[in-house]
Design an enzyme around this catalytic site. Structure first.
Site, short mmCIF file in Angstrom:
data_model
loop_
_atom_site.label_atom_id
_atom_site.label_comp_id
_atom_site.label_asym_id
_atom_site.label_seq_id
_atom_site.Cartn_x
_atom_site.Cartn_y
_atom_site.Cartn_z
N LYS A 120 4.95 -0.34 4.10
CA LYS A 120 3.91 0.16 4.99
C LYS A 120 4.35 0.09 6.45
O LYS A 120 4.00 0.96 7.25
CB LYS A 120 2.60 -0.61 4.78
N LYS A 202 4.57 5.70 -8.82
CA LYS A 202 3.15 5.64 -9.17
C LYS A 202 2.36 6.74 -8.47
O LYS A 202 2.62 7.06 -7.31
CB LYS A 202 2.64 4.26 -8.73
N LYS A 205 -3.15 7.28 -4.32
CA LYS A 205 -4.37 7.97 -3.86
C LYS A 205 -4.26 8.33 -2.38
O LYS A 205 -5.07 9.09 -1.87
CB LYS A 205 -5.61 7.14 -4.14
#
Ligand code: TRP
Length: 338
Positions: A120, A202, A205
């Site tokens: 991040k 993965k 979202k």
């Protein structure tokens, strides 16, 4: 243990999802749907982790909309507020309180090694704030506040769970048994849904291209289009082989999760029929799985007063449990009782 500890003696399960991006079939098939049966054996707590989500910037109006949407989707997916404690993290001040205490029991070096922080920080290089760095400590607080024994999370959260255990054990060693040391609860095989365009990673979202994920509120036509365009390979075989055929294997996982069929059954039914035929079946299964969820969502989402009532009720239960833990922790630390 505090005398006002809750009467429910079933072991506590707790999990949470960040209201960033939009919920995908990965969140549903890999997480939320597996939460549903757990309340038979566990005292289940599911939350919307809005405090976590502010470590990355988002427009407040959009955040508010997302938060209502997420809660309405939790309910639409079948999470019954009478059988599960459903709440919003920011409604329980003890999360922030305990996070500060745990910050003082977490080493700088430990947080520096968290791969999600490194990822991040690289993605949001203009805003590497202290909250992003301390994110795993808040997550540890989420878990330890409720004496959670089992925490259903995906592989990407294993490192955070390990750190939670380390922090709990460290505190317990210094101050006596204060926290329950939690364990990871792994989702069933095949429940890990990968991106349609990037089947090695993965399905996310947030941060992804629109075509990489099927969102729970996508219309049938859009779902069909996305699955039709999903990455596969050149050999034409319907065979589960994650390493060499990640795209096809992912579509098989999605189909298996929607229909309950085994990989063997899917191979038998679809191998030799071509990818077009197979993809149509996957799309139909996803559409059929999401239809009742979308229908319930449409009924629930409009009534924000009712949604807030559910959350107030959940927060009251969560607060009672969390306050007892804070009292125990403050006592262990030698703070004057309030
Ligand atoms: N960090 C988790 C994620 O990104 C979300 C989360 C926050 C969580 N607190 C939690 C998950 C407590 C389980 C338990 O997916």
């Amino acid at each position: 243990m505090s005398s006002d500890a809750p009467a429910d003696k079933r072991p506590v399960v707790l999990s949470g999802i960040q209201p960033s991006g939009r919920l995908t079939i990965g969140n549903y098939l890999g997480a939320i749907r597996n939460w549903l049966p757990l309340n038979a054996d566990y005292d289940t707590h599911y939350m919307l982790v809005d405090l976590h989500a502010i470590s990355v910037r988002q427009d407040p109006a959009e955040r508010l909309e997302r938060c209502y949407e997420f809660i309405a989707l939790y309910l639409a997916c079948g999470l019954d507020p009478d059988k599960n404690v459903l709440f919003v993290q920011s409604h329980v001040p003890a999360h922030s309180q305990l996070a500060w205490v745990l910050n003082c029991y977490t080493q700088y070096g430990e947080l520096s090694r968290m791969t999600q922080f490194k990822d991040k920080a690289a993605k949001h290089a203009d805003n590497v704030n202290a909250g992003l760095f301390c994110y795993p400590v808040l997550m540890a607080a989420d878990i330890l506040l409720y004496d959670a024994r089992k925490v259903p999370v995906g592989d990407d959260q294993r490192q955070h769970l390990e750190l939670t255990r380390t922090i709990a054990q460290r505190f317990n060693r210094s101050h006596g048994e204060t926290f329950v040391v939690p364990e990871t609860m792994t989702p069933p095989i095949g429940a890990r849904i990968m991106g349609l365009q990037t089947p090695e990673a993965k399905m996310s979202k947030s941060e992804d291209a629109e075509t990489n994920a099927v969102y729970l509120l996508d219309e049938p036509k859009r779902i069909e289009r996305k699955i039709k365009r999903a990455v596969t390979d050149m050999d034409g075989a319907i065979r589960f082989d994650q390493e060499n055929k990640p795209g096809v294997s992912n579509l098989m996982s999605i189909l298996a999760a929607c229909t309950g069929d085994s990989f063997e059954t899917i191979e038998r039914d679809y191998d030799g029929g071509g990818y077009g035929n197979f993809k149509k079946a996957v799309a139909d299964a996803v559409i059929a799985t999401l239809e009742p969820v979308q229908q319930r969502y449409a009924e629930i989402r409009g009534d924000e007063a009712a949604l807030r009532e559910v959350l107030r009720d959940g927060a009251a239960k969560a607060n009672a449990r969390a306050a007892a833990t804070i009292e125990r922790v403050h006592h262990a630390l030698g703070f004057i009782p309030a």
